[in-house]
Design a protein around this motif. Structure first.
Motif, mmCIF file in Angstrom:
data_model
loop_
_atom_site.group_PDB
_atom_site.id
_atom_site.type_symbol
_atom_site.label_atom_id
_atom_site.label_comp_id
_atom_site.label_asym_id
_atom_site.label_seq_id
_atom_site.Cartn_x
_atom_site.Cartn_y
_atom_site.Cartn_z
ATOM 1 N N TYR A 199 -4.407 0.045 -5.325
ATOM 2 C CA TYR A 199 -3.452 -0.354 -4.167
ATOM 3 C C TYR A 199 -2.068 -0.953 -4.490
ATOM 4 O O TYR A 199 -2.196 -1.883 -5.556
ATOM 5 C CB TYR A 199 -4.267 -1.389 -3.524
ATOM 6 C CG TYR A 199 -5.567 -0.696 -2.680
ATOM 7 C CD1 TYR A 199 -5.151 0.197 -1.226
ATOM 8 C CD2 TYR A 199 -6.657 -0.372 -3.092
ATOM 9 C CE1 TYR A 199 -6.162 0.928 -0.766
ATOM 10 C CE2 TYR A 199 -7.907 0.389 -2.562
ATOM 11 C CZ TYR A 199 -7.423 0.854 -1.325
ATOM 12 O OH TYR A 199 -8.736 1.534 -0.713
ATOM 13 N N GLU A 242 2.510 -0.956 -3.569
ATOM 14 C CA GLU A 242 3.605 -0.599 -2.635
ATOM 15 C C GLU A 242 3.958 0.759 -2.847
ATOM 16 O O GLU A 242 4.274 1.151 -4.010
ATOM 17 C CB GLU A 242 4.792 -1.581 -2.846
ATOM 18 C CG GLU A 242 6.096 -1.382 -2.141
ATOM 19 C CD GLU A 242 6.948 -2.337 -2.383
ATOM 20 O OE1 GLU A 242 8.163 -2.019 -2.810
ATOM 21 O OE2 GLU A 242 6.819 -3.545 -2.419
ATOM 22 N N TYR A 301 4.057 -0.009 4.949
ATOM 23 C CA TYR A 301 3.729 -0.967 4.032
ATOM 24 C C TYR A 301 4.084 -2.245 4.664
ATOM 25 O O TYR A 301 3.299 -3.391 4.715
ATOM 26 C CB TYR A 301 4.066 -0.593 2.721
ATOM 27 C CG TYR A 301 3.512 -1.492 1.508
ATOM 28 C CD1 TYR A 301 2.344 -1.540 1.138
ATOM 29 C CD2 TYR A 301 4.339 -2.633 1.125
ATOM 30 C CE1 TYR A 301 1.628 -2.618 0.069
ATOM 31 C CE2 TYR A 301 3.970 -3.550 0.278
ATOM 32 C CZ TYR A 301 2.734 -3.532 -0.448
ATOM 33 O OH TYR A 301 2.253 -4.341 -1.256
ATOM 34 N N TYR A 353 0.315 -1.894 6.641
ATOM 35 C CA TYR A 353 -0.625 -0.860 6.284
ATOM 36 C C TYR A 353 -1.083 -0.611 4.704
ATOM 37 O O TYR A 353 0.053 -0.978 3.833
ATOM 38 C CB TYR A 353 -0.068 0.614 6.619
ATOM 39 C CG TYR A 353 -0.174 0.655 8.310
ATOM 40 C CD1 TYR A 353 -1.122 1.366 8.754
ATOM 41 C CD2 TYR A 353 1.018 0.316 8.940
ATOM 42 C CE1 TYR A 353 -1.185 1.426 10.272
ATOM 43 C CE2 TYR A 353 1.073 0.322 10.228
ATOM 44 C CZ TYR A 353 -0.253 0.839 10.908
ATOM 45 O OH TYR A 353 -0.141 0.994 12.540
ATOM 46 N N GLU A 354 -2.090 -0.423 4.303
ATOM 47 C CA GLU A 354 -2.474 -0.470 2.786
ATOM 48 C C GLU A 354 -2.372 0.854 2.356
ATOM 49 O O GLU A 354 -2.525 1.949 2.998
ATOM 50 C CB GLU A 354 -3.816 -0.778 2.621
ATOM 51 C CG GLU A 354 -4.037 -2.065 2.574
ATOM 52 C CD GLU A 354 -5.587 -2.704 2.134
ATOM 53 O OE1 GLU A 354 -6.303 -1.763 2.246
ATOM 54 O OE2 GLU A 354 -5.678 -3.656 1.520
ATOM 55 N N GLY A 409 -3.155 3.384 -1.269
ATOM 56 C CA GLY A 409 -3.693 3.457 -2.608
ATOM 57 C C GLY A 409 -3.303 4.644 -3.168
ATOM 58 O O GLY A 409 -2.834 5.552 -2.411
ATOM 59 N N SER A 412 -3.827 6.492 2.658
ATOM 60 C CA SER A 412 -3.950 5.361 3.858
ATOM 61 C C SER A 412 -4.759 5.933 4.899
ATOM 62 O O SER A 412 -4.894 7.214 4.946
ATOM 63 C CB SER A 412 -2.305 5.296 4.353
ATOM 64 O OG SER A 412 -2.300 4.139 5.226
#
Length: 184
Positions: free
Chosen positions: A89, A91, A153, A157-158, A160, A169
């Motif tokens: 995970y 940016e 982001y 929102y995450e 990976g 996502s």
């Protein structure tokens, strides 16, 4: 070999039971069990040398061996409910790309988001050419969606990323689609 690779993806992403595979929570299965399962439950013939070749030559880097080459998995794209992809995970880049079809785009716009469907996440690429590969595999009218990933982001929102650099996502609301690209 391409058809065998597709069959391996089916087993390792969606239907391990077809070859009686025991899969762990991250999608890893025994290489020996995979070889035996493919040879016993399909018309394909697989040995370690051919499996090594398929993994080495896969242009999307779908497969991973463990350090000892005793286990194998697909990096992402699972619909098996107990499998959790191993993601880092972090940016994302400013933009990511999602390959789809014009028909699917209609459903995306109606629903308000790109959804993960039966998979664990929405898949995106930093490389637009890889997104085109995904879009064109459906043999329908392809389209690539440009996503403002960094903005997503920053809005909470995450993201990976998998070992083979697929960005994931949970969903992508349509407001983050900044362009619809219809031609390569």
């Amino acid at each position: 070999m391409n058809e065998l690779s597709k069959y391996l993806c089916l087993l390792l992403r969606h239907q391990p039971e077809k070859a009686e595979l025991v899969m762990d929570e991250h999608g890893w299965v025994s290489v020996e069990q995979l070889i035996v399962g493919v040879n016993r439950h399909s018309s394909y013939k697989l040995d370690r040398e051919l499996l090594e070749q398929i993994v080495a030559e896969d242009n999307k880097g779908r497969y991973r061996f463990d350090d000892k080459h005793e286990k194998i998995k697909c990096c992402q794209g699972h619909s098996v409910p107990w499998v959790e992809p191993e993601l880092e995970y972090c940016e994302p880049p400013e933009f990511l790309y999602h390959g789809t079809t014009t028909k699917a785009l209609e459903a995306i716009e109606e629903s308000g988001a790109i959804k993960k469907m039966k998979r664990h996440a929405v898949h995106m690429q930093a490389d637009i050419s890889k997104a085109w590969q995904s879009a064109e595999r459906w043999h329908k009218t392809p389209v690539v969606l440009k996503i403002t990933a960094l903005e997503m982001y920053k809005d909470g929102y995450e993201f990976g990323v998998t070992e083979n650099e697929v960005w994931c996502s949970e969903k992508v609301p349509v407001k983050y689609i900044c362009d619809r690209i219809y031609n390569r």
